[in-house]
Enzyme design. Structure first.
Site, PDB file in Angstrom:
ATOM      1  N   ARG A  51     -25.631  20.339   1.154  1.00 25.26           N
ATOM      2  CA  ARG A  51     -26.086  21.220   2.221  1.00 25.26           C
ATOM      3  C   ARG A  51     -27.168  22.114   1.664  1.00 25.26           C
ATOM      4  O   ARG A  51     -27.095  22.529   0.517  1.00 25.26           O
ATOM      5  CB  ARG A  51     -24.910  22.069   2.685  1.00 25.26           C
ATOM      6  CG  ARG A  51     -24.459  21.655   4.040  1.00 25.26           C
ATOM      7  CD  ARG A  51     -23.556  22.597   4.698  1.00 25.26           C
ATOM      8  NE  ARG A  51     -22.716  23.388   3.814  1.00 25.26           N
ATOM      9  CZ  ARG A  51     -21.525  23.796   4.158  1.00 25.26           C
ATOM     10  NH1 ARG A  51     -21.050  23.493   5.332  1.00 25.26           N
ATOM     11  NH2 ARG A  51     -20.812  24.545   3.360  1.00 25.26           N
ATOM     12  N   LYS A 148     -10.459  15.001  -7.602  1.00 29.26           N
ATOM     13  CA  LYS A 148      -9.163  15.525  -7.209  1.00 29.26           C
ATOM     14  C   LYS A 148      -9.386  16.761  -6.335  1.00 29.26           C
ATOM     15  O   LYS A 148     -10.464  17.352  -6.431  1.00 29.26           O
ATOM     16  CB  LYS A 148      -8.327  15.846  -8.443  1.00 29.26           C
ATOM     17  CG  LYS A 148      -8.611  17.217  -9.076  1.00 29.26           C
ATOM     18  CD  LYS A 148      -7.598  17.540 -10.131  1.00 29.26           C
ATOM     19  CE  LYS A 148      -7.323  19.016 -10.187  1.00 29.26           C
ATOM     20  NZ  LYS A 148      -6.476  19.483 -11.242  1.00 29.26           N
ATOM     21  N   LYS A 182     -10.629  11.259 -21.730  1.00 30.43           N
ATOM     22  CA  LYS A 182     -10.633  11.877 -23.068  1.00 30.43           C
ATOM     23  C   LYS A 182     -10.457  10.803 -24.134  1.00 30.43           C
ATOM     24  O   LYS A 182      -9.671   9.871 -23.984  1.00 30.43           O
ATOM     25  CB  LYS A 182      -9.511  12.915 -23.167  1.00 30.43           C
ATOM     26  CG  LYS A 182      -9.829  14.171 -22.378  1.00 30.43           C
ATOM     27  CD  LYS A 182      -8.768  15.226 -22.597  1.00 30.43           C
ATOM     28  CE  LYS A 182      -9.051  16.447 -21.758  1.00 30.43           C
ATOM     29  NZ  LYS A 182     -10.171  17.232 -22.253  1.00 30.43           N
ATOM     30  N   GLU A 216      -2.795  26.466 -20.571  1.00 31.70           N
ATOM     31  CA  GLU A 216      -4.080  27.145 -20.370  1.00 31.70           C
ATOM     32  C   GLU A 216      -3.896  28.639 -20.590  1.00 31.70           C
ATOM     33  O   GLU A 216      -2.810  29.170 -20.364  1.00 31.70           O
ATOM     34  CB  GLU A 216      -4.568  26.911 -18.935  1.00 31.70           C
ATOM     35  CG  GLU A 216      -4.842  25.444 -18.620  1.00 31.70           C
ATOM     36  CD  GLU A 216      -5.222  25.260 -17.154  1.00 31.70           C
ATOM     37  OE1 GLU A 216      -6.419  25.217 -16.874  1.00 31.70           O
ATOM     38  OE2 GLU A 216      -4.315  25.179 -16.313  1.00 31.70           O
ATOM     39  N   ASP A 235      -1.107  20.502  -8.755  1.00 25.81           N
ATOM     40  CA  ASP A 235      -2.407  20.620  -9.414  1.00 25.81           C
ATOM     41  C   ASP A 235      -2.436  19.905 -10.770  1.00 25.81           C
ATOM     42  O   ASP A 235      -3.487  19.435 -11.197  1.00 25.81           O
ATOM     43  CB  ASP A 235      -2.727  22.114  -9.609  1.00 25.81           C
ATOM     44  CG  ASP A 235      -4.181  22.343  -9.974  1.00 25.81           C
ATOM     45  OD1 ASP A 235      -5.050  21.781  -9.285  1.00 25.81           O
ATOM     46  OD2 ASP A 235      -4.457  23.072 -10.957  1.00 25.81           O
ATOM     47  N   HIS A 240      -2.503  14.838 -13.779  1.00 20.96           N
ATOM     48  CA  HIS A 240      -2.833  14.759 -15.205  1.00 20.96           C
ATOM     49  C   HIS A 240      -1.620  14.427 -16.097  1.00 20.96           C
ATOM     50  O   HIS A 240      -1.676  13.517 -16.910  1.00 20.96           O
ATOM     51  CB  HIS A 240      -3.444  16.080 -15.693  1.00 20.96           C
ATOM     52  CG  HIS A 240      -4.640  16.519 -14.903  1.00 20.96           C
ATOM     53  ND1 HIS A 240      -5.647  15.660 -14.555  1.00 20.96           N
ATOM     54  CD2 HIS A 240      -4.983  17.711 -14.382  1.00 20.96           C
ATOM     55  CE1 HIS A 240      -6.563  16.316 -13.870  1.00 20.96           C
ATOM     56  NE2 HIS A 240      -6.179  17.566 -13.742  1.00 20.96           N
TER      57      HIS A 240
HETATM   58  P1  NAD Z   1     -18.528  23.863  -4.680  1.00 20.64           P
HETATM   59  O1  NAD Z   1     -18.034  24.643  -3.521  1.00 20.64           O
HETATM   60  O2  NAD Z   1     -19.097  24.592  -5.842  1.00 20.64           O
HETATM   61  O3  NAD Z   1     -19.659  22.848  -4.168  1.00 20.64           O
HETATM   62  C1  NAD Z   1     -19.531  22.136  -2.983  1.00 20.64           C
HETATM   63  C2  NAD Z   1     -20.761  21.281  -2.759  1.00 20.64           C
HETATM   64  O4  NAD Z   1     -20.547  20.552  -1.546  1.00 20.64           O
HETATM   65  C3  NAD Z   1     -22.075  22.055  -2.571  1.00 20.64           C
HETATM   66  O5  NAD Z   1     -23.103  21.321  -3.198  1.00 20.64           O
HETATM   67  C4  NAD Z   1     -22.271  22.049  -1.060  1.00 20.64           C
HETATM   68  O6  NAD Z   1     -23.635  22.097  -0.664  1.00 20.64           O
HETATM   69  C5  NAD Z   1     -21.686  20.711  -0.700  1.00 20.64           C
HETATM   70  N1  NAD Z   1     -21.234  20.670   0.698  1.00 20.64           N
HETATM   71  C6  NAD Z   1     -20.319  21.456   1.306  1.00 20.64           C
HETATM   72  N2  NAD Z   1     -20.197  21.110   2.613  1.00 20.64           N
HETATM   73  C7  NAD Z   1     -21.051  20.081   2.832  1.00 20.64           C
HETATM   74  C8  NAD Z   1     -21.391  19.299   3.960  1.00 20.64           C
HETATM   75  N3  NAD Z   1     -20.821  19.478   5.156  1.00 20.64           N
HETATM   76  N4  NAD Z   1     -22.312  18.323   3.804  1.00 20.64           N
HETATM   77  C9  NAD Z   1     -22.900  18.102   2.601  1.00 20.64           C
HETATM   78  N5  NAD Z   1     -22.619  18.810   1.492  1.00 20.64           N
HETATM   79  C10 NAD Z   1     -21.709  19.791   1.612  1.00 20.64           C
HETATM   80  O7  NAD Z   1     -17.316  22.907  -5.114  1.00 20.64           O
HETATM   81  P2  NAD Z   1     -17.015  22.288  -6.575  1.00 20.64           P
HETATM   82  O8  NAD Z   1     -16.277  23.294  -7.374  1.00 20.64           O
HETATM   83  O9  NAD Z   1     -18.249  21.708  -7.129  1.00 20.64           O
HETATM   84  O10 NAD Z   1     -15.956  21.161  -6.239  1.00 20.64           O
HETATM   85  C11 NAD Z   1     -16.287  19.913  -5.658  1.00 20.64           C
HETATM   86  C12 NAD Z   1     -15.070  18.992  -5.667  1.00 20.64           C
HETATM   87  O11 NAD Z   1     -14.644  18.759  -6.989  1.00 20.64           O
HETATM   88  C13 NAD Z   1     -13.842  19.557  -4.950  1.00 20.64           C
HETATM   89  O12 NAD Z   1     -13.150  18.477  -4.355  1.00 20.64           O
HETATM   90  C14 NAD Z   1     -13.014  20.138  -6.051  1.00 20.64           C
HETATM   91  O13 NAD Z   1     -11.644  20.167  -5.731  1.00 20.64           O
HETATM   92  C15 NAD Z   1     -13.280  19.128  -7.146  1.00 20.64           C
HETATM   93  N6  NAD Z   1     -13.093  19.641  -8.500  1.00 20.64           N
HETATM   94  C16 NAD Z   1     -13.840  20.692  -8.954  1.00 20.64           C
HETATM   95  C17 NAD Z   1     -13.676  21.131 -10.251  1.00 20.64           C
HETATM   96  C18 NAD Z   1     -14.515  22.262 -10.790  1.00 20.64           C
HETATM   97  O14 NAD Z   1     -14.373  22.548 -11.983  1.00 20.64           O
HETATM   98  N7  NAD Z   1     -15.366  22.895 -10.037  1.00 20.64           N
HETATM   99  C19 NAD Z   1     -12.732  20.517 -11.092  1.00 20.64           C
HETATM  100  C20 NAD Z   1     -11.989  19.435 -10.607  1.00 20.64           C
HETATM  101  C21 NAD Z   1     -12.190  19.011  -9.314  1.00 20.64           C
END
Ligand code: NAD
Length: 483
Positions: A51, A148, A182, A216, A235, A240
């Site tokens: 977005r 996840k 890993k 952690e 979680d 994991h």
């Molecule tokens: P975030 O909120 O930082 O980023 C979300 C992204 O999705 C942004 O780029 C946003 O523009 C995009 N987005 C949101 N709505 C949208 C739409 N309608 N159309 C197109 N793009 C859209 O989230 P994140 O932390 O990067 O997490 C992303 C996924 O990864 C989630 O499922 C989260 O559970 C998983 N995850 C994240 C982490 C982490 O460390 N951040 C770790 C494990 C899993």
């Protein structure tokens, strides 16, 4: 030792959510490191799709900033970063609507591997899969990577599998669990199935018990709202720790082949006994001078969600009957440490008489910090003065054992992304595995919800609630120290 980097075919990797936290912290730095290792084909492209309006130049700037923030200085070099970001593009997209899809379709190149990383919230997985299919952006060889959480119970995981299956075949779906990427986790398979030494002892006759710990030091601050709906069971344990348990307990597969490995993992999950009430301890961290309690972090004064869990698990099959596996994970614990410890039984008869402080052999597989393995063996204390026994570790730190190459162990994400491009699903969870894991987890959660169980408080910086220590004490065992 010469490092062998296997080249991969040319690809277009679309990162949905390419501007998000995960993309900036893990996916982009992972790709950069593969680029640095010479594994990214010259023409391969990374296409950020998210977005928000932005052009290629804006996205390249965003990626450059991410690399400067999340890649250690020793691995950064301005020219290399410039060359890398030149392979990146951006296209705005709405996962829930029509905007941007035609542009994305026009961007994709024919005759190269197409991979789509769903780095977005899970509610967008279904809409993305459908649109990729409907706009004919994905072909039969395309892959999707889903992050996840994969569902929050059996019902939602099934629904998600069904939605994905309506647009993609199982061989195209890569459910990521970064623990499986890993180095040590894969080494676990190499050690078990590449040596004759361990496998004959790898059963209830010789193994007293197994401990799997993922500790952690951080709390849930910042993502407390999200975490409060999930808790340590959903979680961490369901995915994991369950994956680690599978690799430690599974039978040797006939081949090192994705489905052969995953079939064996699935059998382990299906062999898990239901967990009794007295085999599980849930905890919630207290406030500590100045640092907030779980209740404060989650902003939910009535929260009964656990930030810690310890449990005793039984795998009811011929190999493991009678050998408990203890799982433990939590936030705000004493140290950040993940390990699997296989604790072997004592020799059946000691010819040396009781020796103070002597304990049996333990094989420790460390996931973090410093990935490696360590086998504790009993030897004679050097010097005169009779036969005194001491324990010494036979230590294999990958960084030390492998020299420079070992110091440069690829991060889990970079390995897994390259496996997607190579089309290798061995280290990804299959749909039926995820469902089986939820099928085992659901009744445990339902039982504590029905009883209205409250988690036990524990101090920040501790090893969890007292009751968790008792869980092993009453079996005549003790947890390994978290350090
Ligand atoms: P975030 O909120 O930082 O980023 C979300 C992204 O999705 C942004 O780029 C946003 O523009 C995009 N987005 C949101 N709505 C949208 C739409 N309608 N159309 C197109 N793009 C859209 O989230 P994140 O932390 O990067 O997490 C992303 C996924 O990864 C989630 O499922 C989260 O559970 C998983 N995850 C994240 C982490 C982490 O460390 N951040 C770790 C494990 C899993």
């Amino acid at each position: 030792m010469v490092s062998r980097v296997i080249p991969v075919d040319d690809f277009d990797l679309v990162i949905f959510g390419g501007t998000g936290d995960l993309a900036r912290r893990k996916i982009i730095p992972g790709l950069y490191r593969r680029f640095l290792a010479g594994q990214m084909p010259e023409k391969a492209r990374i296409i950020g799709a998210a977005r928000g309006e932005m052009d290629d130049a804006g996205y390249r700037k965003l990626i450059t900033d991410a690399l400067n923030e999340f890649v250690p200085a020793s691995k950064r070099d301005a020219t290399t970063i410039e060359d890398f970001v030149a392979q990146a593009h951006y296209t705005p997209i709405d996962a829930m609507g029509d905007a941007g899809w035609k542009d994305l379709a026009a961007l994709m190149r024919p005759d190269v591997i197409r991979a789509f990383y769903f780095s977005v919230g899970p509610r967008l997985f279904g809409p993305l899969a459908e649109r990729l299919h409907d706009h004919k952006i994905a072909d039969d060889d395309s892959r999707i990577v889903v992050e996840k959480p994969f569902g929050r119970d059996l019902e939602s995981a099934r629904a998600l599998n069904k939605v994905l299956a309506s647009s993609f075949d199982e061989h195209q779906i890569y459910r990521i669990d970064h623990y499986l990427g890993k180095e040590t986790v894969q080494n676990l398979m190499a050690v078990r199935f590449g040596n004759i030494l361990f496998e004959p002892l790898w059963n209830a006759q010789y193994v007293d018990h197994i401990q799997i710990t993922v500790a952690e030091t951080v709390g849930v601050g910042g993502r407390g709202g999200y975490y409060d709906k999930s808790g340590a069971m959903r979680d961490m344990i369901q995915n994991h720790l369950m994956q680690l348990l599978c690799l430690i307990a599974m039978e040797p597969p006939s081949h090192f082949d994705p489905d052969a490995v995953r079939d064996e993992k699935l059998k382990v999950i299906r062999a898990l006994d239901p967990v009794e009430r007295d085999e599980i301890v849930r905890g919630q961290y207290r406030a500590d001078d100045g640092s907030p309690s779980y209740i404060e972090d989650s902003e939910n004064p009535k929260s009964t969600t656990e930030s810690f869990i310890a449990m005793r698990v039984h795998v009811s099959n011929w190999r493991w009957k009678g050998t408990p596996i203890y799982l433990r994970t939590g936030k705000k614990l004493r140290a950040r440490a993940s390990e699997i410890a296989v604790v072997f039984k004592d020799p059946p008869h000691s010819i040396f008489g009781p020796q103070e402080g002597r304990r049996g052999n333990v094989l420790v597989i460390r996931l973090q910090p410093d990935e490696g393995m360590n086998l504790r063996v009993t030897i004679k204390e050097p010097g005169p003065g009779g036969m005194r026994l001491i324990e010494v570790p036979l230590d294999m730190s990958f960084a030390e054992a492998l020299g420079e190459e070992g110091a440069d162990i690829p991060d889990a994400y970079e390995r897994l992304i390259m496996d997607v491009i190579r089309g290798n699903q061995t280290l990804f969870m299959r749909g039926d595995e995820v469902e089986a894991a939820w099928a085992w987890t659901d009744p445990i959660i339902a039982a504590w919800e029905e009883r209205g169980d409250k988690p036990k408080p524990y101090d920040a910086g501790s090893s969890g609630p007292e009751d968790a220590l008792m869980l092993l004490h009453k079996d005549g065992r003790r947890w390994r120290e978290i350090k």
